[in-house]
Design an enzyme around this catalytic site. Structure first.
Site, PDB file in Angstrom:
ATOM      1  CD  GLN A  92      66.658   3.764  -0.843  1.00  9.05           C
ATOM      2  OE1 GLN A  92      65.620   4.677  -1.325  1.00  9.05           O
ATOM      3  NE2 GLN A  92      67.491   3.860  -0.766  1.00  9.05           N
ATOM      4  CE1 TYR A 161      60.103  12.764   3.046  1.00  9.70           C
ATOM      5  CE2 TYR A 161      59.855  14.878   0.939  1.00  9.70           C
ATOM      6  CZ  TYR A 161      60.435  13.093   1.748  1.00  9.70           C
ATOM      7  OH  TYR A 161      61.595  12.644   0.567  1.00  9.70           O
ATOM      8  CB  VAL A 191      61.176   7.486  -7.748  1.00 13.16           C
ATOM      9  CG1 VAL A 191      62.136   6.091  -8.053  1.00 13.16           C
ATOM     10  CG2 VAL A 191      62.593   8.131  -7.422  1.00 13.16           C
ATOM     11  CG  ASN A 222      46.852  18.090  -6.202  1.00 20.59           C
ATOM     12  OD1 ASN A 222      45.840  18.366  -5.628  1.00 20.59           O
ATOM     13  ND2 ASN A 222      47.345  17.159  -5.594  1.00 20.59           N
ATOM     14  NE  ARG A 289      50.576  17.831  -3.263  1.00 20.98           N
ATOM     15  CZ  ARG A 289      51.038  16.832  -2.763  1.00 20.98           C
ATOM     16  NH1 ARG A 289      50.818  15.678  -3.313  1.00 20.98           N
ATOM     17  NH2 ARG A 289      53.003  16.664  -3.530  1.00 20.98           N
TER      18      ARG A 289
END
Length: 332
Positions: A92, A161, A191, A222, A289
């Site tokens: 994780q 990302y 999540v 946003n 965003r």
């Protein structure tokens, strides 16, 4: 913390040793809690505490079957040491957040790509680990307009990302074909739940909204707030990890959507949280965003079929549980 009493395993967990990287973080600590509550033989956490909090694992530290290693996945030897005598790994540890990756793509890449590669190399060299389950991301769908999202149909990434999480999937696939490693990827969809922090520049939307409501302040949404998300209560993600450990060989080197297969707008999310808190605070609206997808909805049929994944908590149920936790722990 609030806990569900659902059992997501049929095997005797007291026979197995688990490694949870990022186990002091939000999702990781919830997985740790499940394993310890269900008598796992040994649970080892590897976390550098850059994103996680010692408070999330404080109650486990004195347990005889729990072990905490403060270390970094960016160090290969640390990854190898952490896997000694382990049966199953839940990876994780990562640097989340699209805005963070846009502001600092190099660090996101170092942790999410190089760190992941270290874990794969350690897995390849391990004599004991049977399978590694890892946190993939719905950001991999990128600019694909197709709804619902199906695992085999993705677009181009919209942020650094998203690139890092897609590279994880590519590396996992190549390692499986080249070294016969057994890896399962879980594409999480937004999540949320207990232990998710509202602190820091890159906090997620739900804890930020809850903190705002708790302080009787208007949250900033946003864009126009009509963007939709398949918000997923954390216990559903815990279930997916546990079931992935023991899923059949069919799941080997596959990737699965982990969500509820229902979507709500960010505006509706704000309304539900207000209702849970018995308040009626109007939100403010800010600029859209960069790097965000407009709409997100998961097809979870593959996870249902191959992992026996059955989400137990709807968005509304999850939000109510999270609010109850948040209002009682807001000082943490």
């Amino acid at each position: 913390m609030l806990e569900s009493n659902y059992k997501y395993h049929t095997k005797d967990l007291s026979q197995y040793q688990f490694l949870i990287t990022g186990g002091a973080g939000f999702i990781g600590s919830n997985i740790v809690n499940y394993l310890l509550k269900n008598n796992a033989k040994h649970v080892r956490v590897l976390d550098n505490l850059s994103n996680g909090y010692k408070a999330n694992i404080e109650s486990f530290l004195n347990l005889p079957n729990f072990e905490f290693i403060e270390g970094d996945i960016c160090d290969l030897e640390t990854c190898k040491q952490a896997m000694i005598d382990i049966d199953y790994v839940s990876h994780q540890a990562a640097l989340g957040s699209v805005p963070r990756s846009i502001n600092d793509p190099i660090t996101s890449n170092n942790v999410n790509v190089s760190g992941f590669l270290n874990m794969l190399v350690a897995l390849k060299e391990s004599k004991t680990v049977k399978r590694m389950v890892y946190a993939a991301s719905s950001s991999t769908y990128g600019d694909s307009k197709t709804l619902p999202k199906v695992e085999d149909t993705i677009g181009k990434p919209l942020s650094p990302y998203a690139v890092t999480k897609y590279v994880n999937e590519l590396y996992a696939d190549v390692f499986g074909k080249t070294y016969n490693t057994d890896v399962v990827g879980l594409r999480y969809f937004n999540v949320f739940g207990p232990k998710q922090s509202p602190n820091g520049a890159y906090a997620a939307v739900i804890p930020l909204f809850m903190e705002a409501v708790n302080k009787n302040k208007a949250a900033t949404i946003n864009g126009d707030g009509k963007q939709t998300r398949d918000f997923t209560y954390v216990d559903n993600a815990v279930q997916a990890n546990v079931k992935s450990f023991f899923a059949s060989d069919k799941a080997k080197n596959e990737v699965f959507n982990i969500a509820c297969s229902e979507r709500i707008s960010v505006n509706k999310l704000w309304d539900i949280i207000n209702v849970s808190a018995k308040k009626n605070i109007k939100a403010k609206f800010g600029p859209t965003r960069a790097g965000d997808v407009k709409d997100s909805l998961a097809d979870i049929s593959k996870a249902k079929e191959m992992l026996d994944y059955q989400p137990q908590f709807s968005v509304k149920e999850g939000l109510k549980l999270t609010w109850d936790y948040f209002k009682n722990n807001e000082s943490e």
